[in-house]
Design an enzyme around this catalytic site. Structure first.
Site, PDB file in Angstrom:
ATOM      1  N   GLU A 135       0.833  -1.208   0.000  1.00  0.00           N
ATOM      2  CA  GLU A 135       0.000   0.000   0.000  1.00  0.00           C
ATOM      3  C   GLU A 135       0.868   1.258   0.000  1.00  0.00           C
ATOM      4  OE1 GLU A 135      -3.127   0.283  -0.508  1.00  0.00           O
ATOM      5  OE2 GLU A 135      -4.264  -1.380   0.368  1.00  0.00           O
ATOM      6  N   LYS A 194      -2.805   9.562   1.255  1.00  0.00           N
ATOM      7  CA  LYS A 194      -4.174   9.057   1.484  1.00  0.00           C
ATOM      8  C   LYS A 194      -5.060  10.175   2.037  1.00  0.00           C
ATOM      9  CE  LYS A 194      -7.393   5.799   2.136  1.00  0.00           C
ATOM     10  NZ  LYS A 194      -7.231   4.554   2.907  1.00  0.00           N
ATOM     11  N   ARG A 216     -11.167   9.746  -5.246  1.00  0.00           N
ATOM     12  CA  ARG A 216     -10.774   8.714  -4.288  1.00  0.00           C
ATOM     13  C   ARG A 216     -10.636   7.339  -4.930  1.00  0.00           C
ATOM     14  NH1 ARG A 216     -12.834   7.875   1.973  1.00  0.00           N
ATOM     15  NH2 ARG A 216     -11.728   5.922   2.324  1.00  0.00           N
TER      16      ARG A 216
END
Length: 364
Positions: free
Chosen positions: A186, A228, A242
């Site tokens: 991630e 993020k 998003r």
């Protein structure tokens, strides 16, 4: 300590990143309006509980809190309606009320599950994320909470923002190496979608990140969380921008489902998924270097870049049919334009995805 803000108006909240933060958990809760009149529910799993639950309970009880706990079995299978019901039972039997708060002590699975409990209990109580994995630097930010259905991942869920994210990096030192590697998928993703320089930084610092060097780890987590937070602040409920955070997740979620939510860690599945997205981008005319550089990044971190041959292609396609992004025989895909930049493409056909899956298996 490093502090970031997720800017969402009245739902804005901080992300605290640093060493030893669990020692001051009570103070942080009170700072954010969760007083000792509030009964707390800690949700954790049976991997994390032996390491950090007793310490966390001690700190909270010393601060004057009444605390109940719910310990679930570690792993993606805990994100089920049956486990959700068990945790809700613990909340009801524990006497939580509208002033209570649910604390997620663990990785992304615990955070998603506990967050969905918080969103559902009495139609919503306060929620605190206390991530203990690298992977959770992504899942703990943004307010997406959910459980899985046997046919599809995260199909049952809500948007429920935490009051704060308290990220004690000391908890990361106990992670097994497989989870360390999976966690970085991630982080790499945030570079691939937003910041080429950060992607290159990850490549250059792979060795120190894998050895959990505290300085590099703290910077990488801060930068990943900052990306993020910037995306979520602009598009809280995934109406547009998003969606770029889903790079690799379309194929990745199908891999998890077909693997029974146990064969692959989330980070491993989306690593393969991001390679698939790079393959698809090249097939659609983007530069070959997107694929080679993406593959180099994941290989440097020891992450998988191909699909095991035993995974059935049509089973993976079947899982994609239950994806929230599938409509009219087309599926929305996030495709790289370059390292650090992506597009949201709405006309990907299942035949195109089938071809990518076969190529991923061919490289196994």
């Amino acid at each position: 300590m490093r502090t970031l803000m997720v800017e969402l108006g009245e739902r804005s909240y901080p992300i605290y990143i640093g060493s030893g933060l669990l020692n001051d958990l009570g103070s942080y809760l009170q700072k954010h309006g969760i007083t000792t009149k509030s009964t707390l529910l800690i949700v954790t799993d049976d991997n994390i509980a032996p390491l950090y639950l007793e310490k966390t309970l001690h700190m909270l009880q010393q601060s004057g809190y009444r605390v109940v706990t719910s310990i679930v079995t570690a792993g993606e299978k805990a994100k089920s309606l049956s486990v959700f019901e068990n945790v809700m039972t613990a909340a009801i039997e524990g006497g939580l009320d509208r002033n209570s708060a649910v604390l997620a002590l663990g990785g992304g699975v615990v955070g998603d599950l506990a967050g969905f409990v918080a969103a559902s209990y009495m139609r919503g109580v306060r929620f605190v994320q206390i991530p203990t994995t690298i992977l959770a630097h992504d899942s703990s930010v943004g307010g997406k909470v959910a459980v899985n259905h046997p046919l599809a991942k995260n199909m049952i869920g809500a948007f429920h923002q935490p009051v704060m994210v308290l990220y004690d990096v000391d908890t990361l030192q106990s992670l097994p190496m497989r989870e360390v590697k999976a966690g970085y998928s991630e982080m790499i993703k945030h570079g691939l979608i937003w910041d080429e320089a950060f992607a290159e930084w990850c490549l250059d610092h792979a060795e120190s990140l894998l050895s959990l060097n505290r300085d590099d780890l703290a910077y990488g987590l801060e930068r990943g969380c900052a990306i993020k937070a910037a995306v979520v602040s602009e598009d809280e409920r995934e109406n547009g921008l998003r969606a770029i955070l889903n790079l690799g997740h379309t194929i990745g979620h199908a891999i998890e489902a077909v693997g029974g939510y146990g064969e692959f860690l989330h980070g491993e599945a989306i690593s393969i998924g991001m390679i698939g997205s790079a393959i698809l981008a090249v097939k659609r005319g983007r530069d070959q270097s997107i694929y080679t550089r993406t593959k180099e990044l994941f290989e440097r971190f020891g992450l998988p870049t191909s699909l095991p041959k035993h995974l059935d292609t049509e089973s993976l396609i079947g899982a994609l049919l239950h994806d929230k992004k599938f409509k009219d025989n087309k599926i929305v895909f996030v495709l790289p334009v370059a390292i650090g930049k992506v597009d949201i493409v709405t006309d990907i056909t299942l035949d195109e995805v089938r071809s990518v899956i076969e190529q991923l298996k061919g490289e196994a």
